[in-house]
Structures are given as structure tokens and as C-alpha cells.
Scaffold this active site. Structure first.
Site, PDB file in Angstrom:
ATOM      1  N   GLU A  40       0.854  -1.189   0.000  1.00  0.00           N
ATOM      2  CA  GLU A  40       0.000   0.000   0.000  1.00  0.00           C
ATOM      3  C   GLU A  40       0.889   1.237   0.000  1.00  0.00           C
ATOM      4  O   GLU A  40       1.502   1.584   1.004  1.00  0.00           O
ATOM      5  CB  GLU A  40      -0.915  -0.011   1.232  1.00  0.00           C
ATOM      6  CG  GLU A  40      -1.807   1.215   1.314  1.00  0.00           C
ATOM      7  CD  GLU A  40      -2.599   1.291   2.627  1.00  0.00           C
ATOM      8  OE1 GLU A  40      -2.913   0.242   3.221  1.00  0.00           O
ATOM      9  OE2 GLU A  40      -2.892   2.419   3.062  1.00  0.00           O
ATOM     10  N   ARG A  44       1.113  10.220   0.484  1.00  0.00           N
ATOM     11  CA  ARG A  44       1.526  11.253   1.431  1.00  0.00           C
ATOM     12  C   ARG A  44       2.716  12.046   0.927  1.00  0.00           C
ATOM     13  O   ARG A  44       3.102  13.032   1.531  1.00  0.00           O
ATOM     14  CB  ARG A  44       1.949  10.604   2.750  1.00  0.00           C
ATOM     15  CG  ARG A  44       0.845   9.897   3.475  1.00  0.00           C
ATOM     16  CD  ARG A  44       1.280   9.711   4.890  1.00  0.00           C
ATOM     17  NE  ARG A  44       0.527   8.665   5.543  1.00  0.00           N
ATOM     18  CZ  ARG A  44       0.742   8.306   6.791  1.00  0.00           C
ATOM     19  NH1 ARG A  44       1.703   8.903   7.475  1.00  0.00           N
ATOM     20  NH2 ARG A  44       0.034   7.357   7.334  1.00  0.00           N
ATOM     21  N   THR A  68      -4.172   6.266   1.602  1.00  0.00           N
ATOM     22  CA  THR A  68      -4.440   7.679   1.901  1.00  0.00           C
ATOM     23  C   THR A  68      -5.291   8.324   0.807  1.00  0.00           C
ATOM     24  O   THR A  68      -5.129   9.506   0.494  1.00  0.00           O
ATOM     25  CB  THR A  68      -3.127   8.497   2.087  1.00  0.00           C
ATOM     26  OG1 THR A  68      -2.085   7.643   2.552  1.00  0.00           O
ATOM     27  CG2 THR A  68      -3.318   9.600   3.117  1.00  0.00           C
ATOM     28  N   LYS A 128     -11.151  -1.070   5.871  1.00  0.00           N
ATOM     29  CA  LYS A 128      -9.985  -0.814   6.721  1.00  0.00           C
ATOM     30  C   LYS A 128     -10.508  -0.325   8.069  1.00  0.00           C
ATOM     31  O   LYS A 128     -11.330   0.595   8.111  1.00  0.00           O
ATOM     32  CB  LYS A 128      -9.120   0.253   6.057  1.00  0.00           C
ATOM     33  CG  LYS A 128      -8.028   0.830   6.949  1.00  0.00           C
ATOM     34  CD  LYS A 128      -7.091   1.713   6.124  1.00  0.00           C
ATOM     35  CE  LYS A 128      -6.060   2.404   7.001  1.00  0.00           C
ATOM     36  NZ  LYS A 128      -4.867   2.793   6.244  1.00  0.00           N
TER      37      LYS A 128
HETATM   38  O1  LIG Z   1      -1.897   6.956   5.376  1.00  0.00           O
HETATM   39  C1  LIG Z   1      -2.964   6.375   5.473  1.00  0.00           C
HETATM   40  O2  LIG Z   1      -3.681   6.141   4.533  1.00  0.00           O
HETATM   41  C2  LIG Z   1      -3.486   5.915   6.760  1.00  0.00           C
HETATM   42  O3  LIG Z   1      -4.635   5.644   6.844  1.00  0.00           O
HETATM   43  C3  LIG Z   1      -2.655   5.792   7.913  1.00  0.00           C
HETATM   44  C4  LIG Z   1      -1.803   4.536   7.989  1.00  0.00           C
HETATM   45  O4  LIG Z   1      -2.499   3.399   7.609  1.00  0.00           O
HETATM   46  C5  LIG Z   1      -1.348   4.403   9.377  1.00  0.00           C
HETATM   47  O5  LIG Z   1      -0.764   5.615   9.779  1.00  0.00           O
HETATM   48  C6  LIG Z   1      -0.383   3.309   9.616  1.00  0.00           C
HETATM   49  O6  LIG Z   1      -0.281   3.189  10.986  1.00  0.00           O
HETATM   50  P1  LIG Z   1       1.008   2.691  11.751  1.00  0.00           P
HETATM   51  O7  LIG Z   1       1.250   1.281  11.356  1.00  0.00           O
HETATM   52  O8  LIG Z   1       0.648   2.852  13.185  1.00  0.00           O
HETATM   53  O9  LIG Z   1       2.120   3.615  11.328  1.00  0.00           O
END
Ligand SMILES: O=C(O)C(=O)C[C@H](O)[C@H](O)COP(=O)(O)O
Length: 202
Positions: A40, A44, A68, A128
Site C-alpha cells: 500500500e 503522502r 491515503t 480498513k
Molecule cells: O496513510 C494512510 O492512509 C493511513 O490511513 C494511515 C496509515 O495506515 C497508518 O498511519 C499506519 O499506521 P502505523 O502502522 O501505526 O504507522
């Protein structure tokens, strides 16, 4: 789609942030070599769309997705680059419409029973669960699964190498997502072996 893919891929979705386009293909190859095929790429960073295009051309065993996604335009731009699945941290009526019109593998982001019901009513059965740990983690997923057993989740947000197994053990979890498989330190050091090793441990 998910059912077919899950026969050939580990049920783990690394959430990837690409700062430098040069890193996209070697990082994807390292994950795939470790057996992790869902990738994925989050929208960003400015390099994200180009990274999706490159990986889809050069790493054929990857199942490449976009993360995202917050607008229909972002969805269409990523599909044009070759994204095979798409993920959002939440959803809007416009996004659900755009995803339905596309008809491909789209995971709307949900965190409450009402959001799950809303997305299910729009025709989605895979979602999700985000942000997973702050939203109640495993106990929340179990609680939602009692009245709504037909929806399957990919919990993401706060999941680690230590906890992902416990999430996968839940009946309504089809995969888990997170950034722990692609630490920023390993990517900036171009330590592809570390990423391959992390993927191999799944
Ligand atoms: O960027 C996106 O589309 C999101 O929805 C956020 C990510 O899925 C999370 O930030 C991952 O979370 P961590 O594994 O805790 O780093």
C-alpha cells in the site's frame, strides 16, 4: 478479489511512505522476496504516484495498491498509474460512488458500527479499520463482529510485529496493515535486507 489474492499473498499490508523515487523498486522487491505482496503506497509524498507506476511495471509479483485516498481524483490518478487496490483512512459519499463506479478492490476506512453499516449499505464488505488501536483494537473488532459478522476488516494503525498475530486470529480480520515492515530508518539507509527479513518473519 481479496479472496483470490489471499490465496497467494501473506495477509499483511505494509503501509509505505516513499520519499525518494529511487527507493520504490528495491523496497518493493525486498518485500516481495520476503513473501509480502500487498503493497500500500500512501499518497503522502509527491513521489507516491510515480512509485505506484514504477512498481506496477517493474515488480510483477507485487499486488500494488494506493493508500491515503481521500478524493475521487486521487483514486483515478492512482488507478491510471496501475494501482490494483485502493485504501482510505475514512470515506465520503463521493469516494464510495467513485469506488463503486470503478468496481475494483476498495477498502473504505471505518472506526464505528455506524460507519461500518454505512459502507456496507453502499455495497462494501471489506474495510480498513482505522485507526485500529486508538479505536479500541481487538475488543472493538470482536464487538462489531457480533452484530455485523459479514464484514471483514484490515485493521491498521498502531499494529506491530508483536501484535499483528493477535489481530489476524480474529474471525472478522482478513489482513492487517501497518508501517512496521518498512521502517523509515531502513528505507533511508537502503537496508533492503532488513526489510526482506522483516517480511520473511510474517
Ligand atoms: O496513510 C494512510 O492512509 C493511513 O490511513 C494511515 C496509515 O495506515 C497508518 O498511519 C499506519 O499506521 P502505523 O502502522 O501505526 O504507522
Amino acid at each position: 478479489m481479496w479472496t483470490t489474492w489471499l490465496k497467494q499473498a501473506k495477509p499483511v499490508m505494509p503501509v509505505i511512505v516513499i520519499d525518494d523515487i529511487e527507493y520504490a523498486v528495491p523496497m518493493a522487491e525486498a518485500l516481495v522476496a520476503g513473501g509480502v505482496k500487498f503493497l500500500e503506497i500512501t499518497l503522502r509524498t509527491p513521489a507516491a504516484l510515480e512509485a505506484i507506476g514504477l512498481i506496477s511495471q517493474e515488480v510483477p509479483d507485487a499486488i500494488i495498491g494506493v493508500g491515503t485516498v481521500t478524493t475521487p481524483k486521487q483514486l483515478h490518478d492512482a488507478l491510471n498509474q496501475g494501482a490494483e487496490f485502493a485504501v482510505s483512512p475514512g470515506f465520503t459519499p463521493n469516494l464510495l460512488d467513485a469506488a463503486k463506479e470503478w468496481g475494483g478492490a476498495y477498502l473504505p476506512g471505518v472506526a464505528t458500527p455506524s460507519e461500518v453499516m454505512h459502507a456496507r449499505e453502499a455495497g462494501f464488505q471489506y474495510m480498513k479499520f482505522f485507526p485500529a488501536v486508538p479505536s479500541g483494537g481487538r475488543s472493538m473488532l470482536k464487538a462489531i463482529g457480533a452484530p455485523i459478522p459479514d464484514v471483514k476488516f484490515c485493521p491498521t494503525g498502531g499494529i506491530s510485529a508483536e501484535t499483528f498475530h493477535d489481530f489476524l486470529a480474529l474471525e472478522n480480520v482478513f489482513a492487517v496493515g501497518g508501517s512496521w515492515l518498512t521502517p523509515a530508518s531502513a528505507i533511508s539507509a537502503q537496508n533492503w535486507q532488513e526489510i526482506k527479513d522483516l517480511a520473511s518473519q510474517i
